[in-house]
Design a protein around this motif. Sequence first.
Motif, PDB file in Angstrom:
ATOM      1  N   ASP A 109       0.842  -1.192   0.000  1.00 20.90           N
ATOM      2  CA  ASP A 109       0.000   0.000   0.000  1.00 20.90           C
ATOM      3  C   ASP A 109       0.882   1.249   0.000  1.00 20.90           C
ATOM      4  OD1 ASP A 109      -1.914   1.973   0.294  1.00 20.90           O
ATOM      5  OD2 ASP A 109      -2.328   1.508   2.396  1.00 20.90           O
ATOM      6  N   MET A 164       0.122   4.320   0.175  1.00 22.43           N
ATOM      7  CA  MET A 164      -0.293   5.358   1.115  1.00 22.43           C
ATOM      8  C   MET A 164       0.262   5.089   2.514  1.00 22.43           C
ATOM      9  SD  MET A 164      -1.678   7.491  -0.779  1.00 22.43           S
ATOM     10  CE  MET A 164      -2.172   8.662   0.452  1.00 22.43           C
ATOM     11  N   GLU A 191       3.858   6.243   2.295  1.00 20.90           N
ATOM     12  CA  GLU A 191       3.870   7.708   2.306  1.00 20.90           C
ATOM     13  C   GLU A 191       3.580   8.227   3.709  1.00 20.90           C
ATOM     14  OE1 GLU A 191       3.676  11.758   0.706  1.00 20.90           O
ATOM     15  OE2 GLU A 191       4.722   9.922   0.196  1.00 20.90           O
ATOM     16  N   LEU A 245      -2.927   7.194  -8.662  1.00 15.52           N
ATOM     17  CA  LEU A 245      -3.729   7.825  -7.616  1.00 15.52           C
ATOM     18  C   LEU A 245      -4.379   9.115  -8.112  1.00 15.52           C
ATOM     19  CD1 LEU A 245      -1.403   7.179  -4.553  1.00 15.52           C
ATOM     20  CD2 LEU A 245      -3.540   6.016  -5.122  1.00 15.52           C
ATOM     21  N   GLN A 262      -6.996  12.422   0.824  1.00 12.15           N
ATOM     22  CA  GLN A 262      -5.802  11.688   0.396  1.00 12.15           C
ATOM     23  C   GLN A 262      -5.453  12.052  -1.041  1.00 12.15           C
ATOM     24  OE1 GLN A 262      -6.699   7.516   0.850  1.00 12.15           O
ATOM     25  NE2 GLN A 262      -5.694   7.415   2.844  1.00 12.15           N
TER      26      GLN A 262
END
Length: 188
Positions: free
Chosen positions: A11, A13, A16, A86, A109
């Motif tokens: 993942d 995210m 990040e 994304l 996000q």
Amino acid sequence: MDPKKFSGTSDPMTAEGLIKSFEVIFYFMELQDADRVIYATYLLLGDARLWWESASVAMNLQTLTLEGFKEVFYSKYFTEEVPYRLTREFMTLRQGDRSVAEFVRKLEQGCHFVPLIANDAREKLRHFLDGLRLILRHDVRVAGPTTYVVVMSRAMAAEQDQRDIDNDRYGKRLYQAPQQQQQFKRSF
């Protein structure tokens, strides 16, 4: 501060989020760049630790900066195609079956990857409204949307109203069903 340990992920995210949490911690702890890299690598576990051990062989760890570490980290856990994917997902984001709160979270996000929308209050508001479920969008627009925060609050209230209406209808059906059965039995 209680930093999260990182054992690798598919993942982007999460990866990040790890870097962002590092940066917040480093800001408050006022660490030097070399100490930042040591601290960041200390929190790597499992697969992430194995990856780092092999990746760091080709580096001069004495001169490695946090920016250098992030570049190597992102090449593994946040590849170049991820921001493009994304961004595409964000541009077509719709509420669908999500709650308003979940939709807001996904929107926030996505704003990270599309600063043209994130930094323009009118565009962010428009993007949010366009993505709302039709019935909620109608309720919010009738109230005359002004700002993103106000519209988000109204959308959450409209969603709760819709749930209350659905619950009321469902409750009435359950209540009416036994009465209708009794009337049906009496007619015979």
